[in-house]
Design an enzyme around this catalytic site. Structure first.
Site, PDB file in Angstrom:
ATOM      1  N   ASP A  85     -13.407   6.514  -2.611  1.00 53.77           N
ATOM      2  CA  ASP A  85     -13.198   6.267  -4.047  1.00 53.77           C
ATOM      3  C   ASP A  85     -14.179   7.098  -4.875  1.00 53.77           C
ATOM      4  O   ASP A  85     -13.835   7.585  -5.951  1.00 53.77           O
ATOM      5  CB  ASP A  85     -13.392   4.783  -4.384  1.00 53.77           C
ATOM      6  CG  ASP A  85     -12.197   3.944  -3.963  1.00 53.77           C
ATOM      7  OD1 ASP A  85     -11.132   4.526  -3.685  1.00 53.77           O
ATOM      8  OD2 ASP A  85     -12.334   2.713  -3.888  1.00 53.77           O
ATOM      9  N   GLY A 130     -16.689  -5.002  -9.456  1.00 51.68           N
ATOM     10  CA  GLY A 130     -16.213  -5.162  -8.073  1.00 51.68           C
ATOM     11  C   GLY A 130     -16.397  -3.871  -7.286  1.00 51.68           C
ATOM     12  O   GLY A 130     -17.185  -2.996  -7.662  1.00 51.68           O
ATOM     13  N   SER A 174       0.809  -1.228   0.000  1.00 48.09           N
ATOM     14  CA  SER A 174       0.000   0.000   0.000  1.00 48.09           C
ATOM     15  C   SER A 174       0.843   1.279   0.000  1.00 48.09           C
ATOM     16  O   SER A 174       1.886   1.359   0.659  1.00 48.09           O
ATOM     17  CB  SER A 174      -0.905   0.005   1.236  1.00 48.09           C
ATOM     18  OG  SER A 174      -1.575   1.237   1.312  1.00 48.09           O
ATOM     19  N   GLY A 182      -4.940   6.284 -13.196  1.00 51.29           N
ATOM     20  CA  GLY A 182      -5.525   6.078 -11.867  1.00 51.29           C
ATOM     21  C   GLY A 182      -4.885   6.877 -10.737  1.00 51.29           C
ATOM     22  O   GLY A 182      -5.412   6.914  -9.624  1.00 51.29           O
ATOM     23  N   ASN A 218     -13.889   2.404   2.562  1.00 52.40           N
ATOM     24  CA  ASN A 218     -12.418   2.361   2.564  1.00 52.40           C
ATOM     25  C   ASN A 218     -11.818   3.394   3.521  1.00 52.40           C
ATOM     26  O   ASN A 218     -10.602   3.503   3.630  1.00 52.40           O
ATOM     27  CB  ASN A 218     -11.831   2.527   1.149  1.00 52.40           C
ATOM     28  CG  ASN A 218     -12.156   3.868   0.554  1.00 52.40           C
ATOM     29  OD1 ASN A 218     -13.005   4.586   1.056  1.00 52.40           O
ATOM     30  ND2 ASN A 218     -11.466   4.220  -0.505  1.00 52.40           N
ATOM     31  N   LYS A 252     -12.958  -4.230   3.019  1.00 55.11           N
ATOM     32  CA  LYS A 252     -13.801  -3.074   2.678  1.00 55.11           C
ATOM     33  C   LYS A 252     -15.291  -3.357   2.881  1.00 55.11           C
ATOM     34  O   LYS A 252     -16.058  -2.460   3.209  1.00 55.11           O
ATOM     35  CB  LYS A 252     -13.546  -2.638   1.231  1.00 55.11           C
ATOM     36  CG  LYS A 252     -12.172  -2.021   1.021  1.00 55.11           C
ATOM     37  CD  LYS A 252     -12.065  -1.515  -0.403  1.00 55.11           C
ATOM     38  CE  LYS A 252     -10.657  -1.144  -0.762  1.00 55.11           C
ATOM     39  NZ  LYS A 252     -10.540  -0.638  -2.139  1.00 55.11           N
ATOM     40  N   TYR A 279      -2.993   2.572 -11.453  1.00 55.60           N
ATOM     41  CA  TYR A 279      -1.964   3.623 -11.487  1.00 55.60           C
ATOM     42  C   TYR A 279      -0.545   3.063 -11.641  1.00 55.60           C
ATOM     43  O   TYR A 279       0.413   3.813 -11.702  1.00 55.60           O
ATOM     44  CB  TYR A 279      -2.051   4.515 -10.239  1.00 55.60           C
ATOM     45  CG  TYR A 279      -2.098   3.765  -8.931  1.00 55.60           C
ATOM     46  CD1 TYR A 279      -0.954   3.274  -8.351  1.00 55.60           C
ATOM     47  CD2 TYR A 279      -3.310   3.544  -8.300  1.00 55.60           C
ATOM     48  CE1 TYR A 279      -1.011   2.580  -7.157  1.00 55.60           C
ATOM     49  CE2 TYR A 279      -3.377   2.863  -7.105  1.00 55.60           C
ATOM     50  CZ  TYR A 279      -2.224   2.381  -6.535  1.00 55.60           C
ATOM     51  OH  TYR A 279      -2.289   1.691  -5.360  1.00 55.60           O
TER      52      TYR A 279
HETATM   53  N1  LIG Z   1      -6.795   4.598  -8.447  1.00 53.68           N
HETATM   54  C1  LIG Z   1      -7.382   4.301  -7.309  1.00 53.68           C
HETATM   55  O1  LIG Z   1      -7.435   5.102  -6.372  1.00 53.68           O
HETATM   56  C2  LIG Z   1      -8.062   2.952  -7.145  1.00 53.68           C
HETATM   57  C3  LIG Z   1      -8.972   2.750  -6.109  1.00 53.68           C
HETATM   58  C4  LIG Z   1      -9.601   1.500  -6.004  1.00 53.68           C
HETATM   59  C5  LIG Z   1      -9.294   0.485  -6.914  1.00 53.68           C
HETATM   60  N2  LIG Z   1      -8.387   0.719  -7.895  1.00 53.68           N
HETATM   61  C6  LIG Z   1      -8.053  -0.324  -8.870  1.00 53.68           C
HETATM   62  O2  LIG Z   1      -9.258  -0.820  -9.450  1.00 53.68           O
HETATM   63  C7  LIG Z   1      -9.114  -2.190  -9.792  1.00 53.68           C
HETATM   64  C8  LIG Z   1     -10.285  -2.991  -9.232  1.00 53.68           C
HETATM   65  O3  LIG Z   1     -10.266  -2.958  -7.822  1.00 53.68           O
HETATM   66  P1  LIG Z   1     -11.496  -3.503  -6.945  1.00 53.68           P
HETATM   67  O4  LIG Z   1     -11.232  -3.045  -5.549  1.00 53.68           O
HETATM   68  O5  LIG Z   1     -12.781  -3.185  -7.569  1.00 53.68           O
HETATM   69  O6  LIG Z   1     -11.284  -5.078  -7.018  1.00 53.68           O
HETATM   70  P2  LIG Z   1     -12.408  -6.218  -6.869  1.00 53.68           P
HETATM   71  O7  LIG Z   1     -13.496  -5.772  -5.967  1.00 53.68           O
HETATM   72  O8  LIG Z   1     -11.661  -7.459  -6.552  1.00 53.68           O
HETATM   73  O9  LIG Z   1     -13.044  -6.355  -8.344  1.00 53.68           O
HETATM   74  C9  LIG Z   1     -12.244  -6.791  -9.412  1.00 53.68           C
HETATM   75  C10 LIG Z   1     -13.021  -6.690 -10.718  1.00 53.68           C
HETATM   76  O10 LIG Z   1     -12.138  -7.048 -11.776  1.00 53.68           O
HETATM   77  C11 LIG Z   1     -12.630  -8.204 -12.446  1.00 53.68           C
HETATM   78  N3  LIG Z   1     -11.506  -9.100 -12.773  1.00 53.68           N
HETATM   79  C12 LIG Z   1     -10.574  -9.600 -11.925  1.00 53.68           C
HETATM   80  N4  LIG Z   1      -9.708 -10.387 -12.593  1.00 53.68           N
HETATM   81  C13 LIG Z   1     -10.123 -10.406 -13.880  1.00 53.68           C
HETATM   82  C14 LIG Z   1      -9.653 -11.060 -15.068  1.00 53.68           C
HETATM   83  N5  LIG Z   1      -8.568 -11.852 -15.047  1.00 53.68           N
HETATM   84  N6  LIG Z   1     -10.319 -10.854 -16.215  1.00 53.68           N
HETATM   85  C15 LIG Z   1     -11.424 -10.049 -16.251  1.00 53.68           C
HETATM   86  N7  LIG Z   1     -11.924  -9.418 -15.167  1.00 53.68           N
HETATM   87  C16 LIG Z   1     -11.274  -9.592 -13.997  1.00 53.68           C
HETATM   88  C17 LIG Z   1     -13.588  -8.859 -11.490  1.00 53.68           C
HETATM   89  O11 LIG Z   1     -14.502  -9.619 -12.230  1.00 53.68           O
HETATM   90  P3  LIG Z   1     -15.325 -10.842 -11.585  1.00 53.68           P
HETATM   91  O12 LIG Z   1     -16.571 -10.227 -11.003  1.00 53.68           O
HETATM   92  O13 LIG Z   1     -15.583 -11.730 -12.722  1.00 53.68           O
HETATM   93  O14 LIG Z   1     -14.451 -11.468 -10.530  1.00 53.68           O
HETATM   94  C18 LIG Z   1     -14.215  -7.640 -10.813  1.00 53.68           C
HETATM   95  O15 LIG Z   1     -15.185  -7.057 -11.628  1.00 53.68           O
HETATM   96  C19 LIG Z   1      -7.757  -2.618  -9.236  1.00 53.68           C
HETATM   97  O16 LIG Z   1      -6.823  -2.596 -10.285  1.00 53.68           O
HETATM   98  C20 LIG Z   1      -7.431  -1.552  -8.215  1.00 53.68           C
HETATM   99  O17 LIG Z   1      -6.028  -1.366  -8.066  1.00 53.68           O
HETATM  100  C21 LIG Z   1      -7.774   1.937  -8.034  1.00 53.68           C
END
Ligand SMILES: NC(=O)c1ccc[n+]([C@@H]2O[C@H](COP(=O)([O-])OP(=O)(O)OC[C@H]3O[C@@H](n4cnc5c(N)ncnc54)[C@H](OP(=O)(O)O)[C@@H]3O)[C@@H](O)[C@H]2O)c1
Length: 299
Positions: A115, A141, A28, A255, A100, A79, A234
Site C-alpha cells: 500500500d 486504520g 477481492s 483509489g 499485505n 494483515k 475505488y
Molecule cells: N485503493 C487501495 O488500493 C486501497 C488499499 C487499502 C485500503 N483501501 C481502502 O481504505 C479504506 C480503509 O481500509 P483499512 O484497511 O485501513 O481499514 P481499517 O483498518 O478497518 O480502518 C478503517 C478506518 O476507518 C474508520 N471508520 C470505519 N468506519 C467508520 C465510520 N462509520 N465512521 C468514521 N470512521 C470509520 C476507522 O475508524 P475507527 O478507528 O474509529 O474504527 C478506521 O480509522 C477502505 O475503504 C479500503 O477499501 C484502499
C-alpha cells in the site's frame, strides 16, 4: 511440484503458485488483477483466493510453502496477524504493523506492505508535492498507517490525523512521530481545520463513501485550487469525498490508481522488473474500471 528456478524467475516449472489469503475473499479484485497480468506477460500463474477461517492462517502458509509458492496477498482480517507467521518483514511493514504481501524468497517468508508503494506511485504520477507540505488524513486504520508512513518518507511537514476513535489517532501520531524526525503528526477533531494552515493534500483512508457502506459522517475542505484530495476508495469511482473536494476547487485522485500501482509493485517483488510499466498501469486500470462497472450493473 517442480522446483522453481530463482534466476530467470519462473523458468523450470510449468506454473507459479500464488494466492490471496483472507476471510472473506469473494469481493477481492486480486484474482482478476493477477490473471490480467499473467496474460499480459504470458506467464502461467496458478492464483487462488483462499478463504481461511480464523486459526488456520499458519497452516495455510505452511501448505503454500510446501507448494514452493512465489508469494501471496493478504487481506482482511489477517494483515496484522500474518506478521507473527513470517520469517522477516520489511521496515515499512514493521512500522505500520501490517503486511499485505508475502514473498517466498528461497523458503524465507518476507512480509511487505505494498500500500505504501501504491500511495507513493500514485502521488508521483499525479505530481503531488509533499515535501514540507501540510496533509489532513481521515482514518487511523491499516491504510491510514500506510499513508502516514508514505507522508514521512516524502518529508511532509505536518500530518493532521482525524479519526472516529481519537485514541487510535493518538497512538498513530506517537508511533510515526518517533520514527520520522522531519514530519510532525497531530490529532485533529473530525471536520475541524488546523487554523491558519494551507492544506496541500487531503486523504480519506476510511470506508466512508464506499459502495454499500452507511454514510454516517461527512467531510469538509478548505477550498484551494492547488490542493489535492485522494480517496483510497475505488468503488464508486467518484466518491462523496471526491465530489465535495471537486466542488471546493480541489484536484481529485481516486483509489484505483493506488490499487493498480500496489499490484504492479507486488508483481515486481515476485517476478522482477516489469517492462512497459506505464502502459501496463494504464491497461490494468482500464480493465479494472470495466470490471467494476460490470459489477455495479449486476448489483
Ligand atoms: N485503493 C487501495 O488500493 C486501497 C488499499 C487499502 C485500503 N483501501 C481502502 O481504505 C479504506 C480503509 O481500509 P483499512 O484497511 O485501513 O481499514 P481499517 O483498518 O478497518 O480502518 C478503517 C478506518 O476507518 C474508520 N471508520 C470505519 N468506519 C467508520 C465510520 N462509520 N465512521 C468514521 N470512521 C470509520 C476507522 O475508524 P475507527 O478507528 O474509529 O474504527 C478506521 O480509522 C477502505 O475503504 C479500503 O477499501 C484502499
Amino acid at each position: 511440484m517442480r522446483k522453481r528456478s530463482r534466476t530467470a524467475a519462473g523458468q523450470g516449472r510449468t506454473s507459479e503458485v500464488a494466492a490471496l489469503i483472507g476471510h472473506p475473499v469473494s469481493h477481492s479484485l486480486s484474482p482478476a488483477i493477477f490473471s490480467f497480468l499473467s496474460r499480459r506477460f504470458s506467464r502461467k500463474i496458478q492464483y487462488d483466493a483462499l478463504d481461511i477461517s480464523p486459526g488456520e492462517l499458519k497452516r495455510a502458509l505452511g501448505l503454500l510453502r510446501s507448494l514452493d509458492f512465489i508469494g501471496c496477498n493478504i487481506t482482511i482480517p489477517y494483515k496484522e496477524k500474518v506478521i507473527a507467521c513470517l520469517d522477516r518483514v520489511s521496515d515499512e511493514t514493521r512500522v505500520i504493523g501490517a503486511a499485505n504481501v508475502v514473498y517466498n524468497k528461497d523458503g524465507e517468508l518476507i512480509g511487505y506492505n505494498s500500500d505504501v508503494l501504491g500511495i507513493l506511485e500514485t502521488l508521483r504520477e499525479a505530481r503531488v508535492r509533499i515535501s514540507g507540505r501540510e496533509v489532513v488524513l481521515y482514518g487511523a486504520g491499516g491504510a491510514a498507517r500506510a499513508v502516514a508512513y508514505a507522508m514521512g518518507v516524502l518529508g511532509a511537514k505536518d500530518v493532521w490525523i482525524t479519526n472516529r476513535t481519537p485514541h487510535r489517532a493518538r497512538a498513530l501520531t506517537k508511533k510515526f512521530g518517533s520514527y520520522f524526525s522531519k514530519t510532525r503528526y497531530h490529532v485533529l477533531a473530525w471536520e475541524s481545520f488546523p487554523l491558519g494552515r494551507q492544506i496541500d493534500l487531503w486523504v480519506n483512508a476510511t470506508p466512508l463513501g464506499m459502495a454499500g457502506f452507511p454514510r454516517s459522517r461527512t467531510f469538509s475542505f478548505i477550498p484551494g485550487k492547488n490542493a489535492f484530495a485522494l480517496d483510497l476508495i475505488y468503488r464508486p469511482e467518484e466518491t462523496p469525498f471526491l465530489k465535495k473536494a471537486s466542488a471546493e476547487g480541489l484536484k481529485t485522485i481516486g483509489g484505483l490508481d493506488m490499487l493498480v500501482w500496489q499490484a504492479i509493485g507486488t508483481w515486481e517483488l515476485w517476478f522482477g522488473k516489469m517492462s512497459g510499466k506505464h502502459e501496463t498501469k494504464v491497461a490494468l486500470k482500464k480493465f479494472l474500471k470495466q470490471r467494476l462497472r460490470r459489477i455495479d450493473r449486476c448489483t
